[in-house]
Design a protein around this motif. Structure first.
Motif, PDB file in Angstrom:
ATOM      1  N   GLY A 119       1.212  -4.884  -9.127  1.00 43.50           N
ATOM      2  CA  GLY A 119       0.584  -5.459 -10.700  1.00 43.50           C
ATOM      3  C   GLY A 119      -0.038  -3.873 -10.939  1.00 43.50           C
ATOM      4  N   ASP A 120      -0.340  -3.291 -10.095  1.00 40.37           N
ATOM      5  CA  ASP A 120      -1.202  -1.751 -10.769  1.00 40.37           C
ATOM      6  C   ASP A 120      -0.719  -1.036 -11.391  1.00 40.37           C
ATOM      7  N   LEU A 121       1.202  -1.132 -11.377  1.00 46.62           N
ATOM      8  CA  LEU A 121       1.946   0.258 -11.100  1.00 46.62           C
ATOM      9  C   LEU A 121       2.068  -0.211 -13.058  1.00 46.62           C
ATOM     10  N   ASN A 122       2.550   1.061 -13.545  1.00 46.74           N
ATOM     11  CA  ASN A 122       2.495   1.428 -14.967  1.00 46.74           C
ATOM     12  C   ASN A 122       4.595   1.378 -15.856  1.00 46.74           C
ATOM     13  N   LEU A 160       3.839  -9.474 -13.866  1.00 43.65           N
ATOM     14  CA  LEU A 160       3.308  -8.211 -13.845  1.00 43.65           C
ATOM     15  C   LEU A 160       3.024  -7.417 -15.336  1.00 43.65           C
ATOM     16  N   ARG A 165       1.053  -9.390 -17.641  1.00 40.42           N
ATOM     17  CA  ARG A 165      -0.364  -9.567 -16.671  1.00 40.42           C
ATOM     18  C   ARG A 165      -1.300  -8.088 -16.461  1.00 40.42           C
ATOM     19  N   LYS A 166      -0.131  -6.730 -16.675  1.00 37.51           N
ATOM     20  CA  LYS A 166      -0.891  -5.656 -17.366  1.00 37.51           C
ATOM     21  C   LYS A 166      -1.422  -5.380 -18.583  1.00 37.51           C
ATOM     22  N   ASP A 217      -7.679   7.871 -22.588  1.00 33.23           N
ATOM     23  CA  ASP A 217      -6.528   6.961 -21.886  1.00 33.23           C
ATOM     24  C   ASP A 217      -5.230   7.950 -21.304  1.00 33.23           C
ATOM     25  N   ILE A 248       2.619   1.955  -3.736  1.00 36.34           N
ATOM     26  CA  ILE A 248       1.018   2.021  -4.508  1.00 36.34           C
ATOM     27  C   ILE A 248       0.844   3.742  -3.755  1.00 36.34           C
ATOM     28  N   THR A 304      -0.549   5.181  -9.902  1.00 40.19           N
ATOM     29  CA  THR A 304      -1.002   4.197 -10.634  1.00 40.19           C
ATOM     30  C   THR A 304      -1.075   4.424 -12.116  1.00 40.19           C
ATOM     31  N   THR A 305      -0.395   5.446 -12.602  1.00 40.90           N
ATOM     32  CA  THR A 305      -0.465   5.882 -13.434  1.00 40.90           C
ATOM     33  C   THR A 305       0.358   6.502 -14.405  1.00 40.90           C
ATOM     34  N   LYS A 319       0.987  -1.866  -0.372  1.00 39.47           N
ATOM     35  CA  LYS A 319      -0.152  -0.067  -0.044  1.00 39.47           C
ATOM     36  C   LYS A 319       0.825   1.312   0.130  1.00 39.47           C
TER      37      LYS A 319
END
Length: 394
Positions: free
Chosen positions: A338-341, A375, A378-379, A388, A291, A296-297, A288
């Protein structure tokens, strides 16, 4: 006559193998190597202990000399270790990590926790070999790494090459994972990344800050001496390579010269997650924090020093520090990102000469990269729709 027939049989088998190998480069089973057996023997996959070691037994292409090679994710080695302060040997890190990765695809490569098979997916993934690096001139060596990395990075990817992406010129680029090398190599890699993406957000796994001023770490007697594996982030900050206030260290636990080191670290744009925090907030709390800090962008660069792990799990490193995370804890944390770019990554400070006969460190390093590679797969493709895309990207 018998010898002639035998040679012709092997030549035919080699030709068939080459044709099959070429089809595998564009097919889903790109990590498997097959041989056509003489007669009616059919085909047989290599044993994991046979053949030339590439990362995860991925197909090899000499990308630096073969411009036509296309990929979505590429592995490249940076065998450099003359910026280290204690134990040298990370120049053998790329070959050691590849050796430690042989079993990654033994049962098919499916990552159970992430429910993804990076070896059998939309992505074309290859091993590009190593960047030629001199061991006699640090300044030249770092320039070679920067130029070699950018050569691999600045190409059209296999997938979605015609779509807009997060690079500063609006292009979609392939992802590149670098096998170090001591941690000095991250500076030329960030210089390469800066050409493509501009200032980048960094997630840095390490037991050390690596933002020390040269006069504190390594001396400032010369420009060459001022740049080493403990000062490269300081130089990166001074060169404007880092995205301010969105960078984070994770796993920090070494001694420091004094509280001023933390003040300077903040000046370089980093937040700190200490290794011991895992005892109070657990792996979920660390995930947490990372992130929340990075977001995440933003395009993100992940740099992983193997000494993040406790020496019990990874003894083969240049500057080991006790009190680190276990391999299981690190892999759990990586899976949570996994939400990281993620646009690129490296793993550094693997020095196989100090490893056990059981290859503890090189296997741990390979498995950590397996999580990072998963990762990225999966992204999905590293492209953004016009809706976006972030302001300033296009």
């Amino acid at each position: 006559m018998l010898n002639r027939i035998t040679l012709l049989s092997f030549a035919a088998a080699a030709l068939a193998h080459d044709e099959h190998h070429q089809s595998l480069l564009t097919g889903p089973l790109q990590s498997l190597w097959y041989h056509t057996l003489p007669g009616d023997g059919g085909t047989q996959a290599d044993s994991v202990f046979a053949g030339i070691a590439t990362f995860g037994r991925l197909p090899y292409q000499p990308c630096l000399s073969y411009r036509e090679a296309t990929y979505d994710i590429a592995f490249i080695g940076a065998p450099f270790d003359t910026g280290t302060s204690y134990r040298p040997g990370a120049r053998f890190g790329p070959s050691g990590i590849r050796q430690g990765s042989r079993r990654l695809n033994l049962y098919g490569g499916y990552n159970v926790p992430l429910a993804t098979n990076p070896f059998d997916s939309w992505a074309t993934i290859i091993d590009c070999g190593d960047i030629p690096v001199t061991s006699y001139d640090n300044t030249l060596a770092l320039k070679q790494i920067e130029e070699g990395h950018f050569n691999i990075l600045n190409r059209a990817p296999k997938t979605d090459a015609d779509k807009s992406g997060p690079s500063k010129h609006g292009k979609t680029l392939p992802r590149v994972i670098t096998l170090g090398g001591d941690h000095t190599v991250t500076l030329p890699l960030l210089r390469s990344i800066n050409q493509a993406y501009g200032p980048i957000s960094v997630v840095h796994f390490d037991s050390h800050l690596d933002t020390w001023r040269p006069k504190v770490f390594g001396g400032s007697s010369s420009e060459v001496a001022s740049l080493n594996h403990g000062t490269y982030f300081y130089h990166a900050a001074m060169e404007g390579l880092l995205r301010n206030d969105s960078n984070i260290h994770a796993g920090i636990r070494s001694t420091i010269s004094g509280p001023s080191d933390y003040e300077n670290d903040g000046y370089c744009g980093f937040q700190i997650v200490k290794a011991r925090e895992i005892d109070t907030i657990g792996t979920e709390g660390i995930i947490k924090k990372i992130i929340d800090r990075v977001g995440t962008t933003n395009p993100v660069y992940l740099s992983l020093d193997i000494d993040t792990l406790d020496p019990a799990f990874a003894p083969a490193t240049g500057t080991p520090e006790t009190g680190g995370w276990s391999t299981r804890e690190l892999r759990t944390i990586l899976r949570g990102l996994g939400d990281l770019n993620l646009v690129a990554a490296d793993i550094v400070e693997v020095a196989p000469a100090y490893d056990t006969n059981a290859e503890h460190t090189t296997i741990a390093a390979a498995d950590a990269l397996y999580e990072i590679m998963t990762l990225m797969v999966r992204k999905g493709p590293l492209s953004l729709s016009m809706d976006d895309a972030m302001p300033g990207d296009l």
